[in-house]
Design a protein around this motif. Structure first.
Motif, PDB file in Angstrom:
ATOM      1  N   PHE A 247       0.846  -1.196   0.000  1.00  0.00           N
ATOM      2  CA  PHE A 247       0.000   0.000   0.000  1.00  0.00           C
ATOM      3  C   PHE A 247       0.879   1.243   0.000  1.00  0.00           C
ATOM      4  CE2 PHE A 247      -2.149   3.219   2.849  1.00  0.00           C
ATOM      5  CZ  PHE A 247      -2.796   3.840   1.798  1.00  0.00           C
ATOM      6  N   LEU A 248       0.633   2.119  -0.972  1.00  0.00           N
ATOM      7  CA  LEU A 248       1.352   3.389  -1.076  1.00  0.00           C
ATOM      8  C   LEU A 248       0.348   4.516  -0.843  1.00  0.00           C
ATOM      9  CD1 LEU A 248       3.463   2.595  -4.279  1.00  0.00           C
ATOM     10  CD2 LEU A 248       4.122   2.324  -1.871  1.00  0.00           C
ATOM     11  N   PRO A 249       0.434   5.223   0.300  1.00  0.00           N
ATOM     12  CA  PRO A 249      -0.562   6.264   0.652  1.00  0.00           C
ATOM     13  C   PRO A 249      -0.260   7.589  -0.034  1.00  0.00           C
ATOM     14  CG  PRO A 249       1.010   6.035   2.429  1.00  0.00           C
ATOM     15  CD  PRO A 249       1.404   5.012   1.388  1.00  0.00           C
ATOM     16  N   TRP A 250      -0.240   7.555  -1.327  1.00  0.00           N
ATOM     17  CA  TRP A 250       0.142   8.718  -2.128  1.00  0.00           C
ATOM     18  C   TRP A 250      -1.080   9.415  -2.705  1.00  0.00           C
ATOM     19  CZ3 TRP A 250       4.715   6.266  -5.399  1.00  0.00           C
ATOM     20  CH2 TRP A 250       5.710   5.836  -4.513  1.00  0.00           C
ATOM     21  N   PRO A 251      -1.035  10.711  -2.975  1.00  0.00           N
ATOM     22  CA  PRO A 251       0.108  11.599  -2.769  1.00  0.00           C
ATOM     23  C   PRO A 251       0.346  11.899  -1.283  1.00  0.00           C
ATOM     24  CG  PRO A 251      -1.782  12.854  -3.504  1.00  0.00           C
ATOM     25  CD  PRO A 251      -2.189  11.414  -3.574  1.00  0.00           C
ATOM     26  N   GLN A 252       1.605  12.149  -0.974  1.00  0.00           N
ATOM     27  CA  GLN A 252       1.964  12.430   0.413  1.00  0.00           C
ATOM     28  C   GLN A 252       1.705  13.885   0.786  1.00  0.00           C
ATOM     29  OE1 GLN A 252       6.043  10.857   0.421  1.00  0.00           O
ATOM     30  NE2 GLN A 252       5.289   9.061   1.498  1.00  0.00           N
ATOM     31  N   THR A 253       1.460  14.697  -0.218  1.00  0.00           N
ATOM     32  CA  THR A 253       1.076  16.100  -0.001  1.00  0.00           C
ATOM     33  C   THR A 253      -0.109  16.415  -0.909  1.00  0.00           C
ATOM     34  OG1 THR A 253       3.363  16.732   0.492  1.00  0.00           O
ATOM     35  CG2 THR A 253       1.827  18.499  -0.072  1.00  0.00           C
ATOM     36  N   VAL A 254      -1.154  17.007  -0.351  1.00  0.00           N
ATOM     37  CA  VAL A 254      -2.327  17.421  -1.115  1.00  0.00           C
ATOM     38  C   VAL A 254      -2.503  18.918  -0.930  1.00  0.00           C
ATOM     39  CG1 VAL A 254      -4.825  17.225  -1.391  1.00  0.00           C
ATOM     40  CG2 VAL A 254      -3.463  15.177  -0.934  1.00  0.00           C
ATOM     41  N   SER A 255      -2.461  19.651  -2.026  1.00  0.00           N
ATOM     42  CA  SER A 255      -2.592  21.107  -1.973  1.00  0.00           C
ATOM     43  C   SER A 255      -4.066  21.501  -2.042  1.00  0.00           C
ATOM     44  CB  SER A 255      -1.826  21.736  -3.142  1.00  0.00           C
ATOM     45  OG  SER A 255      -2.116  23.102  -3.255  1.00  0.00           O
ATOM     46  N   SER A 256      -4.400  22.595  -1.357  1.00  0.00           N
ATOM     47  CA  SER A 256      -5.781  23.087  -1.425  1.00  0.00           C
ATOM     48  C   SER A 256      -6.131  23.543  -2.836  1.00  0.00           C
ATOM     49  CB  SER A 256      -5.983  24.244  -0.439  1.00  0.00           C
ATOM     50  OG  SER A 256      -5.122  25.331  -0.755  1.00  0.00           O
ATOM     51  N   SER A 257      -5.106  23.845  -3.645  1.00  0.00           N
ATOM     52  CA  SER A 257      -5.352  24.268  -5.024  1.00  0.00           C
ATOM     53  C   SER A 257      -5.849  23.123  -5.899  1.00  0.00           C
ATOM     54  CB  SER A 257      -4.077  24.870  -5.637  1.00  0.00           C
ATOM     55  OG  SER A 257      -3.050  23.891  -5.702  1.00  0.00           O
ATOM     56  N   LYS A 288       8.669   6.764 -11.357  1.00  0.00           N
ATOM     57  CA  LYS A 288       9.991   6.255 -10.949  1.00  0.00           C
ATOM     58  C   LYS A 288       9.991   5.879  -9.471  1.00  0.00           C
ATOM     59  CE  LYS A 288      13.470   8.802  -9.745  1.00  0.00           C
ATOM     60  NZ  LYS A 288      14.606   9.762  -9.695  1.00  0.00           N
ATOM     61  N   LEU A 289       9.388   6.749  -8.648  1.00  0.00           N
ATOM     62  CA  LEU A 289       9.321   6.439  -7.214  1.00  0.00           C
ATOM     63  C   LEU A 289       8.423   5.237  -6.954  1.00  0.00           C
ATOM     64  CD1 LEU A 289       9.154   9.999  -5.597  1.00  0.00           C
ATOM     65  CD2 LEU A 289      11.136   8.506  -5.932  1.00  0.00           C
ATOM     66  N   PHE A 290       7.400   5.059  -7.798  1.00  0.00           N
ATOM     67  CA  PHE A 290       6.551   3.869  -7.668  1.00  0.00           C
ATOM     68  C   PHE A 290       7.397   2.607  -7.817  1.00  0.00           C
ATOM     69  CE2 PHE A 290       4.222   0.408  -9.599  1.00  0.00           C
ATOM     70  CZ  PHE A 290       3.096   0.307  -8.794  1.00  0.00           C
ATOM     71  N   LEU A 291       8.261   2.557  -8.831  1.00  0.00           N
ATOM     72  CA  LEU A 291       9.105   1.382  -9.047  1.00  0.00           C
ATOM     73  C   LEU A 291      10.097   1.204  -7.894  1.00  0.00           C
ATOM     74  CD1 LEU A 291       9.854   1.669 -12.878  1.00  0.00           C
ATOM     75  CD2 LEU A 291       8.236   0.145 -11.732  1.00  0.00           C
ATOM     76  N   ALA A 292      10.597   2.312  -7.367  1.00  0.00           N
ATOM     77  CA  ALA A 292      11.530   2.232  -6.243  1.00  0.00           C
ATOM     78  C   ALA A 292      10.842   1.670  -4.999  1.00  0.00           C
ATOM     79  CB  ALA A 292      12.112   3.615  -5.948  1.00  0.00           C
ATOM     80  N   ALA A 293       9.601   2.106  -4.768  1.00  0.00           N
ATOM     81  CA  ALA A 293       8.844   1.565  -3.625  1.00  0.00           C
ATOM     82  C   ALA A 293       8.508   0.097  -3.841  1.00  0.00           C
ATOM     83  CB  ALA A 293       7.562   2.369  -3.435  1.00  0.00           C
ATOM     84  N   LEU A 294       8.187  -0.262  -5.069  1.00  0.00           N
ATOM     85  CA  LEU A 294       7.894  -1.664  -5.388  1.00  0.00           C
ATOM     86  C   LEU A 294       9.108  -2.539  -5.102  1.00  0.00           C
ATOM     87  CD1 LEU A 294       6.117  -3.863  -6.667  1.00  0.00           C
ATOM     88  CD2 LEU A 294       6.937  -3.103  -8.911  1.00  0.00           C
ATOM     89  N   LYS A 295      10.278  -2.050  -5.444  1.00  0.00           N
ATOM     90  CA  LYS A 295      11.511  -2.808  -5.179  1.00  0.00           C
ATOM     91  C   LYS A 295      11.679  -3.080  -3.689  1.00  0.00           C
ATOM     92  CE  LYS A 295      16.538  -2.492  -5.752  1.00  0.00           C
ATOM     93  NZ  LYS A 295      17.656  -1.642  -6.256  1.00  0.00           N
ATOM     94  N   GLN A 296      11.397  -2.068  -2.852  1.00  0.00           N
ATOM     95  CA  GLN A 296      11.509  -2.255  -1.404  1.00  0.00           C
ATOM     96  C   GLN A 296      10.463  -3.252  -0.886  1.00  0.00           C
ATOM     97  OE1 GLN A 296      13.950  -1.065   0.569  1.00  0.00           O
ATOM     98  NE2 GLN A 296      14.845  -0.242  -1.331  1.00  0.00           N
ATOM     99  N   GLY A 297       9.269  -3.183  -1.473  1.00  0.00           N
ATOM    100  CA  GLY A 297       8.234  -4.127  -1.064  1.00  0.00           C
ATOM    101  C   GLY A 297       8.604  -5.560  -1.376  1.00  0.00           C
ATOM    102  N   ILE A 298       9.190  -5.776  -2.551  1.00  0.00           N
ATOM    103  CA  ILE A 298       9.614  -7.131  -2.931  1.00  0.00           C
ATOM    104  C   ILE A 298      10.744  -7.608  -2.032  1.00  0.00           C
ATOM    105  CG2 ILE A 298      10.703  -8.477  -4.770  1.00  0.00           C
ATOM    106  CD1 ILE A 298       9.165  -6.736  -6.772  1.00  0.00           C
ATOM    107  N   ASN A 299      11.667  -6.697  -1.705  1.00  0.00           N
ATOM    108  CA  ASN A 299      12.749  -7.071  -0.781  1.00  0.00           C
ATOM    109  C   ASN A 299      12.208  -7.482   0.578  1.00  0.00           C
ATOM    110  OD1 ASN A 299      14.648  -6.503  -2.737  1.00  0.00           O
ATOM    111  ND2 ASN A 299      15.094  -4.428  -1.982  1.00  0.00           N
ATOM    112  N   ARG A 300      11.090  -6.878   0.974  1.00  0.00           N
ATOM    113  CA  ARG A 300      10.520  -7.160   2.287  1.00  0.00           C
ATOM    114  C   ARG A 300       9.721  -8.464   2.295  1.00  0.00           C
ATOM    115  NH1 ARG A 300       9.540  -3.479   6.056  1.00  0.00           N
ATOM    116  NH2 ARG A 300      11.592  -2.828   5.339  1.00  0.00           N
ATOM    117  N   ALA A 301       8.861  -8.652   1.290  1.00  0.00           N
ATOM    118  CA  ALA A 301       7.920  -9.781   1.331  1.00  0.00           C
ATOM    119  C   ALA A 301       8.237 -10.895   0.331  1.00  0.00           C
ATOM    120  CB  ALA A 301       6.489  -9.272   1.083  1.00  0.00           C
ATOM    121  N   GLY A 302       9.092 -10.628  -0.637  1.00  0.00           N
ATOM    122  CA  GLY A 302       9.425 -11.647  -1.629  1.00  0.00           C
ATOM    123  C   GLY A 302       8.490 -11.630  -2.821  1.00  0.00           C
ATOM    124  N   GLN A 303       7.198 -11.688  -2.555  1.00  0.00           N
ATOM    125  CA  GLN A 303       6.202 -11.658  -3.623  1.00  0.00           C
ATOM    126  C   GLN A 303       5.076 -10.711  -3.241  1.00  0.00           C
ATOM    127  OE1 GLN A 303       4.738 -15.417  -5.184  1.00  0.00           O
ATOM    128  NE2 GLN A 303       2.680 -14.578  -5.408  1.00  0.00           N
TER     129      GLN A 303
END
Length: 579
Positions: A247-257, A288-303
């Motif tokens: 789970f990626l709780p993105w965006p991490q910043t939400v502007s009122s605009s 790009k950050l999505f793929l980077a986060a996915l890599k960390q998730g795979i390192n953590r859980a394997g699948q």
């Protein structure tokens, strides 16, 4: 209503006659229109839809636990259900082997002739159940058909098993005739405008409704258009009882605009107290950050089985780009991707939908979309809580400017016996019309995509998630963007990092907190085989998702500095090496 009128709701061209002269099964080929009893009874779900809706409409399922008018449900009746089930298996096997043998089962034919005859056709459906013989025949046939489907693997039809072969045949027939791939919405020949027969995953272990009667099949009413598909992704992990969600709780910043006043629809006369708003972020998430986060998730859980992002997390274009990357990296082993997507219609209306990408039977990504069913309604309290007064006048009430189309429920069956139903925002809270369909299919995993404040058990998502965890017994994950939980301070609350809430049967809901400077959560779940009862006393083993571990993930600085292409190639290389 007379019984014949009830039958013709589902099979309007069926010529009603006596079953006494019927001795042969007809062709095993799917039919486009049921006109005779030979067409009707060759395929058990056709009988199922008539009896299920008859028992539900008359409220007579109560007889199973509260006998009346000489009706009683005893062990000898349950034994006959088993006999009918076994006979039907044999008849299907005979059809499969093309022996075209006589309809030799006394128990099946005897009970069908009690239900379908000239006397019953012209009788009021409520009067029919005053006859205990008619009532018992209905329950015996209904429950036997339900039991017939107890070992079906929706995602992997075994063509050597007769019943699964016929399901495969019917799905292939529909694919050719309707040009719809990977769809198993209606397994009956009935006209879908009045409801469909489909598979069911869970049975509520409390309460007394029609949902407590069957284990494996159900009928969904026409108020919601069901779209039921199968995720055929091949698991490459060793632990078949695990189900991992990134789970990626993105965006991490939400502007009122991102919240903008929209023009009123000229076709609607709006009172000045009300207005429309659009949610239009300036930019989508970084792929790009999505793929980077996915890599960390795979390192953590394997699948990873499922990747989830909140409501309106990304644009349509970003979703397609990410799907292309996942397909390139994992091919037929790709995890499913579920995300809220925003956009704009050609006529200026906004788009707020849940998009789900999953591997279909061809081994490629299939994308399904479910539009939001209820508009977001921002009042003074919410505007102040989310600190949006500089964008929207708190003295007015604001409707989200999206179209409300035909209600549609997406249900996805996976190889791991996980049935997923995605919901968007108030779909979780509003009992009509979607919640009834969710309860009917008994999804064991409901994921609710929100653009909401902190996910806490005492707030509205926690309350409604607990209801679904009780009936039908779903595990529920509600998720929101960190950017919104951080904005929810206008009523005196501190910024929160409770970005998700997990609820499972028999346990209290658990808020899931994102640690400071982290990017996502890895939910490691266990698929637990647990016994569930129906009210007639049948026991079957069902899959229940239980929380095992929840750990935060953080993108490394080295990965942040890599290009998208290098991240994609390294993930593909690591995945190929690890298989």
């Amino acid at each position: 209503m007379k019984f014949q009128q009830h039958i013709h709701q589902y099979f309007p061209n069926l010529e009603l006659s006596s079953l006494e002269e019927l001795t042969l099964y007809s062709s095993k080929e799917p039919v486009s229109d049921v006109t005779s009893f030979a067409d009707l009874i060759y395929w058990p779900p056709n009988i199922f839809v008539i009896l299920y809706t008859l028992i539900e409409r008359t409220d007579k399922y109560r007889l199973l636990v509260s006998p009346k008018n000489g009706f009683g449900w005893k062990k000898v009746d349950q034994d006959e259900v088993d006999i009918i089930n076994n006979d039907w298996h044999k008849l299907l096997a005979d059809m499969y082997s093309q022996q075209n043998l006589p309809f030799a089962s006394f128990d099946i034919l005897h009970n069908l002739t009690i239900i379908f005859n000239k006397n019953t056709y012209n009788s009021c459906i409520y009067e029919l159940f005053k006859d205990p013989q008619f009532s018992k025949a209905c329950f015996k046939i209904l429950l036997a058909i339900d039991k017939l489907f107890s070992k079906i693997n929706v995602c992997n039809y075994n063509k050597l098993e007769p019943l699964q072969f016929f399901l495969f045949l019917r799905e292939s027939f529909k694919t050719i005739s309707q040009s719809k791939l990977n769809t198993t919405s209606n397994i009956s020949d009935c006209h879908s405008k009045n409801g469909i027969v489909t598979f069911k995953s869970s049975v509520p272990q409390t309460g007394l409704t029609m949902n407590n009667v069957t284990h494996n099949l159900t009928v969904i009413k026409p108020t919601v258009k069901p779209h039921i598909v199968s995720n055929r992704a091949k698991s490459h992990g060793f632990n078949k009882s695990s189900y991992n969600i990134l789970f990626l709780p993105w965006p991490q910043t939400v502007s009122s605009s991102s919240f903008k006043i929209a023009k009123n629809d000229p076709e609607m006369d709006m009172n000045g107290y009300f207005g429309f708003f659009d949610y239009k972020p300036k930019k989508s998430i970084d792929t790009k950050l999505f793929l980077a986060a996915l890599k960390q998730g795979i390192n953590r859980a394997g699948q990873i089985d499922l990747i989830v992002l909140p409501e309106c997390a990304m644009s349509n274009q970003t979703f397609e780009e990410i799907c292309n990357d996942l397909s390139h990296i994992f091919k037929e082993h790709a995890p499913s991707l579920l995300s809220g997507v925003y956009g704009e219609e050609p006529d200026g209306y906004g788009i707020n939908s849940a998009k789900l990408a999953f591997v279909n039977e061809l081994g490629t990504y299939q994308i399904e979309e479910q539009r939001k069913h209820h508009r977001w309604f921002l009042d003074q309290s919410q505007i102040r809580n989310y600190n949006l007064a500089n964008a929207l006048d708190p003295g007015r009430k604001w409707w989200e400017k999206i179209k409300i189309g035909r209600r549609r429920l997406l249900t996805v069956h996976s190889n791991k016996q996980v049935t997923l139903c995605p919901l968007i925002c108030e779909d979780l809270a509003r009992q009509e019309p979607v919640a009834q369909a969710v309860r009917s299919v008994g999804a064991n995993l409901v994921v609710s995509l929100l653009l909401d404040g902190p996910q806490l058990s005492f707030r509205w998502p926690g309350k409604y998630a607990a209801v679904l965890s009780d009936d039908p017994g779903s595990s529920v994950l509600s998720v929101t963007a960190l950017g919104m939980t951080q904005r929810a301070t206008g009523l005196g609350h501190d910024p929160s990092s409770d970005v998700a809430l997990w609820s499972e049967p028999g346990k209290s809901a658990t808020p899931l907190n994102l640690k400071e400077d982290h990017d996502g959560l890895m939910l490691e779940l266990t698929i637990s085989p647990e016994q569930q009862w129906t009210i007639d006393g049948r026991l079957e083993e069902k899959s229940v998702l239980r929380k095992n571990e929840v750990t935060p993930i953080k993108i490394s600085e080295s990965d942040r500095n890599k290009t998208q292409r290098s991240l994609r190639d390294s993930l593909a290389k690591e995945f190929s090496r690890g298989r």
